[in-house]
Write an enzyme that holds these catalytic residues in place. Structure first.
Site, PDB file in Angstrom:
ATOM      1  N   ASP A  42       0.842  -1.201   0.000  1.00 40.34           N
ATOM      2  CA  ASP A  42       0.000   0.000   0.000  1.00 40.34           C
ATOM      3  C   ASP A  42       0.878   1.253   0.000  1.00 40.34           C
ATOM      4  O   ASP A  42       0.370   2.376  -0.026  1.00 40.34           O
ATOM      5  CB  ASP A  42      -1.010  -0.008   1.159  1.00 40.34           C
ATOM      6  CG  ASP A  42      -0.353  -0.068   2.526  1.00 40.34           C
ATOM      7  OD1 ASP A  42       0.886  -0.163   2.590  1.00 40.34           O
ATOM      8  OD2 ASP A  42      -1.087  -0.030   3.531  1.00 40.34           O
ATOM      9  N   SER A  43       2.216   1.047  -0.034  1.00 40.35           N
ATOM     10  CA  SER A  43       3.126   2.167  -0.315  1.00 40.35           C
ATOM     11  C   SER A  43       2.840   2.720  -1.712  1.00 40.35           C
ATOM     12  O   SER A  43       3.317   3.799  -2.063  1.00 40.35           O
ATOM     13  CB  SER A  43       4.587   1.725  -0.199  1.00 40.35           C
ATOM     14  OG  SER A  43       4.814   0.544  -0.944  1.00 40.35           O
ATOM     15  N   ASP A  81      -1.104  -6.067  -0.387  1.00 43.52           N
ATOM     16  CA  ASP A  81      -1.450  -5.416   0.875  1.00 43.52           C
ATOM     17  C   ASP A  81      -2.945  -5.170   0.940  1.00 43.52           C
ATOM     18  O   ASP A  81      -3.547  -4.693  -0.033  1.00 43.52           O
ATOM     19  CB  ASP A  81      -0.747  -4.048   0.957  1.00 43.52           C
ATOM     20  CG  ASP A  81       0.336  -4.018   2.001  1.00 43.52           C
ATOM     21  OD1 ASP A  81       0.301  -4.832   2.939  1.00 43.52           O
ATOM     22  OD2 ASP A  81       1.239  -3.159   1.863  1.00 43.52           O
ATOM     23  N   LYS A 111      -1.327  -9.288   2.744  1.00 46.16           N
ATOM     24  CA  LYS A 111      -0.573  -8.824   3.922  1.00 46.16           C
ATOM     25  C   LYS A 111      -1.456  -7.873   4.726  1.00 46.16           C
ATOM     26  O   LYS A 111      -2.146  -7.025   4.152  1.00 46.16           O
ATOM     27  CB  LYS A 111       0.726  -8.121   3.503  1.00 46.16           C
ATOM     28  CG  LYS A 111       1.524  -7.586   4.689  1.00 46.16           C
ATOM     29  CD  LYS A 111       2.954  -7.246   4.314  1.00 46.16           C
ATOM     30  CE  LYS A 111       3.131  -5.905   3.647  1.00 46.16           C
ATOM     31  NZ  LYS A 111       2.699  -4.737   4.460  1.00 46.16           N
ATOM     32  N   GLU A 113      -1.506  -5.486   8.511  1.00 47.67           N
ATOM     33  CA  GLU A 113      -0.695  -4.895   9.580  1.00 47.67           C
ATOM     34  C   GLU A 113      -1.365  -5.106  10.936  1.00 47.67           C
ATOM     35  O   GLU A 113      -2.563  -4.840  11.082  1.00 47.67           O
ATOM     36  CB  GLU A 113      -0.530  -3.386   9.348  1.00 47.67           C
ATOM     37  CG  GLU A 113       0.269  -3.062   8.094  1.00 47.67           C
ATOM     38  CD  GLU A 113       0.473  -1.558   7.891  1.00 47.67           C
ATOM     39  OE1 GLU A 113       0.117  -0.768   8.797  1.00 47.67           O
ATOM     40  OE2 GLU A 113       0.984  -1.191   6.816  1.00 47.67           O
ATOM     41  N   GLU A 180       9.214  -4.364  10.314  1.00 46.58           N
ATOM     42  CA  GLU A 180       9.658  -3.070   9.778  1.00 46.58           C
ATOM     43  C   GLU A 180      10.236  -2.189  10.875  1.00 46.58           C
ATOM     44  O   GLU A 180       9.610  -1.959  11.913  1.00 46.58           O
ATOM     45  CB  GLU A 180       8.468  -2.363   9.093  1.00 46.58           C
ATOM     46  CG  GLU A 180       8.869  -1.024   8.473  1.00 46.58           C
ATOM     47  CD  GLU A 180       7.878  -0.474   7.464  1.00 46.58           C
ATOM     48  OE1 GLU A 180       6.904  -1.161   7.118  1.00 46.58           O
ATOM     49  OE2 GLU A 180       8.103   0.673   7.018  1.00 46.58           O
TER      50      GLU A 180
HETATM   51  O1  KIV Z   1       3.609  -1.127   1.573  1.00 43.67           O
HETATM   52  C1  KIV Z   1       4.779  -1.522   1.559  1.00 43.67           C
HETATM   53  O2  KIV Z   1       5.560  -1.226   0.647  1.00 43.67           O
HETATM   54  C2  KIV Z   1       5.253  -2.337   2.664  1.00 43.67           C
HETATM   55  C3  KIV Z   1       6.700  -2.650   2.741  1.00 43.67           C
HETATM   56  C4  KIV Z   1       7.459  -1.466   3.203  1.00 43.67           C
HETATM   57  C5  KIV Z   1       6.970  -3.836   3.572  1.00 43.67           C
HETATM   58  O3  KIV Z   1       4.468  -2.725   3.473  1.00 43.67           O
END
Ligand code: KIV
Length: 265
Positions: A42-43, A81, A111, A113, A180
């Site tokens: 989600d970056s 994510d 993924k 969090e 992280e």
């Molecule tokens: O969203 C992302 O890019 C991440 C990584 C930094 C692990 O969660």
């Protein structure tokens, strides 16, 4: 690559490799280069959409981006994510959105969090057949609670909670956990703790004792020139190359040397 193979690699002591990807063209190059896992992080909210935080990106937008990466991946495991708001409301909502992500994007795993606070949802999602990669330490979706992007779990209380959360996620069946921005010693201890449950750890800013490493592709390629945290190693300066290429193109168009005769019909 499969989640089973990820665990086998971890058990055999072979380091796992993961990079983010958000589009077909770059994902194809990264996949061809032999990466184990592609993370549609989600970056993307920052890197692709230009937001300050990861929070604004939606499930629909994540599904759209993940589809392109899935089409590119011939070898790598694609992990998507789940964005902020797509799994925090209720267990039922979390399962529904996870299944939507799997069905509509074609990814191999998702993924999420968080630790104990989302454990009931994690259990239900795994029971529904969706593989999960956890994410502990600096969890950017909680930046407003954490108060920034600093190093996490420096103090004993937070380190102990992280160790406990990691064990809970591993026991619940997560095949891996991203760690992280936490101290390297703690990441090594977490890695030792979760390995017996067949759970790998993937570090970013977590030292060299994890089962594998992940970086944001645009950061390690030097596309995001202003971002220089201590944990980041730049493996290329593609930002510079792009700017030079654009300058050369601008000059060639301006002085009418492009297109030349061989480039014309
Ligand atoms: O969203 C992302 O890019 C991440 C990584 C930094 C692990 O969660």
């Amino acid at each position: 690559m499969t989640t089973t193979r990820v665990v086998e690699k971890m058990l055999s002591g072979e380091p796992l490799t993961m990079l983010t990807s958000y589009d077909y063209t770059l994902a194809r190059l990264v996949d061809e280069a032999g990466i184990d896992m592609l993370l549609v992080g989600d970056s993307a909210s920052n890197v692709v959409c230009g937001n300050t935080y990861t929070l604004p990106i939606t499930l629909d937008e994540m599904i759209f981006l993940t589809r392109g990466v899935v089409r590119a991946a011939e070898h790598a495991l694609v992990v998507a994510d789940m964005p902020f708001g797509s799994y925090q409301i209720s267990e039922e909502d979390a399962v529904r959105n996870s299944i939507r992500m799997m069905k509509e994007s074609g990814c191999d795993a998702i993924k999420l969090e968080g630790g104990e606070e989302i454990l009931p949802s994690i259990r239900h999602i795994i029971q529904s057949g969706v593989p999960i990669m956890g994410h502990l330490g600096l969890t950017p979706q909680s930046v407003n609670q954490l108060g920034g992007y600093g190093l996490r779990a420096k103090e004993e209380a937070e380190a102990n909670k992280l160790l406990r959360d990691a064990e809970l996620l591993a026991k619940a069946g997560c095949f891996s956990i991203v760690l992280e921005k936490i101290p390297a010693d703690l990441a090594r201890r977490v890695t030792e703790k979760v390995a017996p449950y067949h759970c790998a750890t993937i570090g970013i800013g977590a030292g060299n004792g994890t089962s594998g490493q992940v970086l944001v592709l645009h950061d390690m390629l030097g596309l995001n020139e202003g971002f220089k945290p201590k944990f980041l190693r730049r493996f290329a300066s593609i930002g510079e190359e792009i700017k030079n290429a654009v300058k050369e193109y601008t000059t060639a168009v301006s002085d009418r040397s492009f297109p030349n005769e061989s480039e014309s019909y």
